[in-house]
Scaffold this motif. Structure first.
Motif, PDB file in Angstrom:
ATOM      1  N   GLY A 128       0.789  -1.224   0.000  1.00 17.04           N
ATOM      2  CA  GLY A 128       0.000   0.000   0.000  1.00 17.04           C
ATOM      3  C   GLY A 128       0.820   1.272   0.000  1.00 17.04           C
ATOM      4  N   ASP A 129       2.133   1.154   0.127  1.00 14.32           N
ATOM      5  CA  ASP A 129       2.993   2.331   0.116  1.00 14.32           C
ATOM      6  C   ASP A 129       3.333   2.693  -1.327  1.00 14.32           C
ATOM      7  OD1 ASP A 129       4.690   4.387   0.687  1.00 14.32           O
ATOM      8  OD2 ASP A 129       6.289   3.153   1.526  1.00 14.32           O
ATOM      9  N   GLN A 146       5.164  -3.663  21.199  1.00 10.91           N
ATOM     10  CA  GLN A 146       5.341  -2.605  20.220  1.00 10.91           C
ATOM     11  C   GLN A 146       4.005  -2.165  19.649  1.00 10.91           C
ATOM     12  OE1 GLN A 146       8.181  -4.033  17.323  1.00 10.91           O
ATOM     13  NE2 GLN A 146       9.916  -3.526  18.628  1.00 10.91           N
ATOM     14  N   ALA A 147       3.914  -0.863  19.369  1.00 12.88           N
ATOM     15  CA  ALA A 147       2.716  -0.290  18.764  1.00 12.88           C
ATOM     16  C   ALA A 147       3.133   0.858  17.858  1.00 12.88           C
ATOM     17  CB  ALA A 147       1.752   0.205  19.839  1.00 12.88           C
ATOM     18  N   PRO A 148       2.352   1.147  16.814  1.00 15.43           N
ATOM     19  CA  PRO A 148       2.726   2.228  15.897  1.00 15.43           C
ATOM     20  C   PRO A 148       2.242   3.583  16.391  1.00 15.43           C
ATOM     21  CG  PRO A 148       0.791   1.086  15.065  1.00 15.43           C
ATOM     22  CD  PRO A 148       1.199   0.379  16.321  1.00 15.43           C
ATOM     23  N   ASP A 149       2.982   4.618  16.030  1.00 17.90           N
ATOM     24  CA  ASP A 149       2.585   5.997  16.277  1.00 17.90           C
ATOM     25  C   ASP A 149       2.843   6.757  14.973  1.00 17.90           C
ATOM     26  OD1 ASP A 149       1.624   8.162  17.599  1.00 17.90           O
ATOM     27  OD2 ASP A 149       3.378   8.489  18.861  1.00 17.90           O
ATOM     28  N   THR A 150       1.819   7.421  14.449  1.00 18.09           N
ATOM     29  CA  THR A 150       1.913   8.048  13.136  1.00 18.09           C
ATOM     30  C   THR A 150       1.939   9.565  13.261  1.00 18.09           C
ATOM     31  OG1 THR A 150       0.676   6.208  12.170  1.00 18.09           O
ATOM     32  CG2 THR A 150       0.871   8.204  10.844  1.00 18.09           C
ATOM     33  N   ALA A 151       2.797  10.206  12.464  1.00 22.03           N
ATOM     34  CA  ALA A 151       2.893  11.660  12.480  1.00 22.03           C
ATOM     35  C   ALA A 151       3.034  12.176  11.054  1.00 22.03           C
ATOM     36  CB  ALA A 151       4.079  12.118  13.322  1.00 22.03           C
ATOM     37  N   LEU A 156       6.438  17.920  13.708  1.00 21.19           N
ATOM     38  CA  LEU A 156       5.631  16.739  13.467  1.00 21.19           C
ATOM     39  C   LEU A 156       4.236  16.957  14.042  1.00 21.19           C
ATOM     40  CD1 LEU A 156       8.123  13.857  14.417  1.00 21.19           C
ATOM     41  CD2 LEU A 156       7.629  14.778  12.140  1.00 21.19           C
ATOM     42  N   ARG A 157       3.227  16.538  13.288  1.00 25.14           N
ATOM     43  CA  ARG A 157       1.848  16.630  13.760  1.00 25.14           C
ATOM     44  C   ARG A 157       1.352  15.232  14.121  1.00 25.14           C
ATOM     45  NH1 ARG A 157      -0.769  18.736   9.470  1.00 25.14           N
ATOM     46  NH2 ARG A 157      -0.478  20.888  10.190  1.00 25.14           N
ATOM     47  N   TRP A 169      11.529   3.460  13.051  1.00 25.49           N
ATOM     48  CA  TRP A 169      10.799   4.416  12.233  1.00 25.49           C
ATOM     49  C   TRP A 169      10.887   4.013  10.763  1.00 25.49           C
ATOM     50  CZ3 TRP A 169      12.776   7.504   8.269  1.00 25.49           C
ATOM     51  CH2 TRP A 169      14.163   7.475   8.115  1.00 25.49           C
ATOM     52  N   ARG A 170       9.930   4.505   9.984  1.00 23.53           N
ATOM     53  CA  ARG A 170       9.963   4.382   8.535  1.00 23.53           C
ATOM     54  C   ARG A 170       8.918   5.328   7.960  1.00 23.53           C
ATOM     55  NH1 ARG A 170       9.353  -1.232   6.637  1.00 23.53           N
ATOM     56  NH2 ARG A 170       9.410  -0.227   4.597  1.00 23.53           N
ATOM     57  N   LEU A 171       8.967   5.528   6.670  1.00 22.63           N
ATOM     58  CA  LEU A 171       7.982   6.364   5.992  1.00 22.63           C
ATOM     59  C   LEU A 171       6.943   5.472   5.319  1.00 22.63           C
ATOM     60  CD1 LEU A 171      10.270   9.073   4.337  1.00 22.63           C
ATOM     61  CD2 LEU A 171       8.837   9.318   6.368  1.00 22.63           C
ATOM     62  N   PHE A 172       5.707   5.977   5.270  1.00 22.96           N
ATOM     63  CA  PHE A 172       4.633   5.269   4.595  1.00 22.96           C
ATOM     64  C   PHE A 172       3.727   6.311   3.952  1.00 22.96           C
ATOM     65  CE2 PHE A 172       0.424   3.259   4.345  1.00 22.96           C
ATOM     66  CZ  PHE A 172       0.750   2.068   3.699  1.00 22.96           C
ATOM     67  N   ASN A 173       3.753   6.365   2.615  1.00 17.49           N
ATOM     68  CA  ASN A 173       2.976   7.370   1.872  1.00 17.49           C
ATOM     69  C   ASN A 173       3.222   8.783   2.388  1.00 17.49           C
ATOM     70  OD1 ASN A 173       1.776   5.584   0.025  1.00 17.49           O
ATOM     71  ND2 ASN A 173       0.153   5.062   1.466  1.00 17.49           N
ATOM     72  N   GLY A 174       4.490   9.063   2.677  1.00 17.89           N
ATOM     73  CA  GLY A 174       4.882  10.400   3.100  1.00 17.89           C
ATOM     74  C   GLY A 174       4.701  10.680   4.575  1.00 17.89           C
ATOM     75  N   ARG A 175       4.093   9.764   5.320  1.00 14.14           N
ATOM     76  CA  ARG A 175       3.897   9.945   6.756  1.00 14.14           C
ATOM     77  C   ARG A 175       4.978   9.188   7.523  1.00 14.14           C
ATOM     78  NH1 ARG A 175      -2.100   9.110   8.695  1.00 14.14           N
ATOM     79  NH2 ARG A 175      -1.557  10.876  10.030  1.00 14.14           N
ATOM     80  N   LEU A 176       5.287   9.698   8.714  1.00 14.97           N
ATOM     81  CA  LEU A 176       6.312   9.087   9.549  1.00 14.97           C
ATOM     82  C   LEU A 176       5.674   8.084  10.495  1.00 14.97           C
ATOM     83  CD1 LEU A 176       9.288   9.029  10.468  1.00 14.97           C
ATOM     84  CD2 LEU A 176       8.719  10.880  12.068  1.00 14.97           C
ATOM     85  N   LEU A 177       6.085   6.811  10.386  1.00 15.94           N
ATOM     86  CA  LEU A 177       5.604   5.756  11.279  1.00 15.94           C
ATOM     87  C   LEU A 177       6.677   5.487  12.324  1.00 15.94           C
ATOM     88  CD1 LEU A 177       4.007   3.161   8.821  1.00 15.94           C
ATOM     89  CD2 LEU A 177       2.965   5.180   9.877  1.00 15.94           C
TER      90      LEU A 177
END
Length: 236
Positions: A38-39, A199-204, A216-217, A181-189
């Motif tokens: 999906g990326d 572990q859990a994801p946090d998106t910005a 970062l938002r 961390w990594r990028l996904f469709n321009g967002r920071l995961l």
């Protein structure tokens, strides 16, 4: 930094040059990204000829240089970190175009040690107002850091408290423990790891990215960061 990147860029170019005759080993591509399902992000290196209106990029797929129109992205302030030759980039294209970039993230600029000052709060309201000198000493901010390293590793400092903190009349905000961390469709995961190693994801969303500043938002707030003075460089 550019001296460090130069041999890596050469390695990528050599990998591309031999792609027609034989399959290059995966290690020959220095900044390989395994994209998630999906990326739609395109990853590569900024090439010679990049300007304020045109982006020349060498993709990690080694399928030849790509040229993207970045005028609209720049006008909308969607160029996160000015690209320089050899910088790692992440590019999101407009849905209706294969040559117009909607977002460009300079991954090399993102991979830094980012800091911000955390302000304490009083644990309990004192029965009488404290002297200003005492309040100034108590309300001393602490520097928290978020380091985004090559290879997708993250590290945080400043949010862990010592036993003496429990006796203090003030308390500092907790900082999430980011380990990846990594990028996904321009967002920071960002990968959050708790005390039980769960572990859990946090998106910005990346609101601003320059050589010396990052915003970062997150879902509940915006956080502004700066680079340490000894490491920071002004945007060219």
């Amino acid at each position: 930094m550019k001296r460090t990147l130069l041999p890596l860029v050469i390695a990528a170019l050599m990998a591309c040059a031999c792609a027609d005759t034989q399959k290059a080993p995966e290690a020959a591509v220095p900044f390989h990204y395994d994209t998630l399902p999906g990326d739609s992000t395109l990853y590569g290196l900024a090439g010679d000829g990049t300007t304020d209106s045109i982006l020349i990029m060498l993709p990690y797929s080694c399928e030849g240089l790509d040229t993207f129109d970045i005028i609209e992205a720049r006008e909308q302030r969607h160029i996160m970190g000015r690209p320089h030759i050899g910088d790692e980039l992440a590019v999101i294209l407009r849905n209706d175009s294969t040559r117009q970039a909607a977002l460009v993230v300079n991954v090399s600029t993102l991979q830094q040690k980012w800091c911000y000052m955390a302000q304490p709060v009083l644990r309990h309201q004192p029965p009488r107002p404290l002297p200003d000198s005492v309040m100034r000493e108590l309300m001393t901010p602490r520097e928290y850091t978020l380091r985004l390293m090559r290879g997708g590793t993250a590290f945080t400092m400043g949010g862990r408290h010592s036993s003496s903190d429990t006796m203090s009349p003030v308390e500092y905000p907790q900082q999430k423990r980011y380990t990846g961390w990594r990028l996904f469709n321009g967002r920071l995961l960002l990968t959050v790891t708790d005390s039980t190693s769960q572990q859990a994801p946090d998106t910005a969303d990346i609101v601003l990215l320059r050589r010396d500043s990052l915003v970062l938002r997150f879902s509940d707030h915006e956080q502004a960061y700066y680079r340490q003075k000894e490491a920071a460089r002004s945007e060219k």
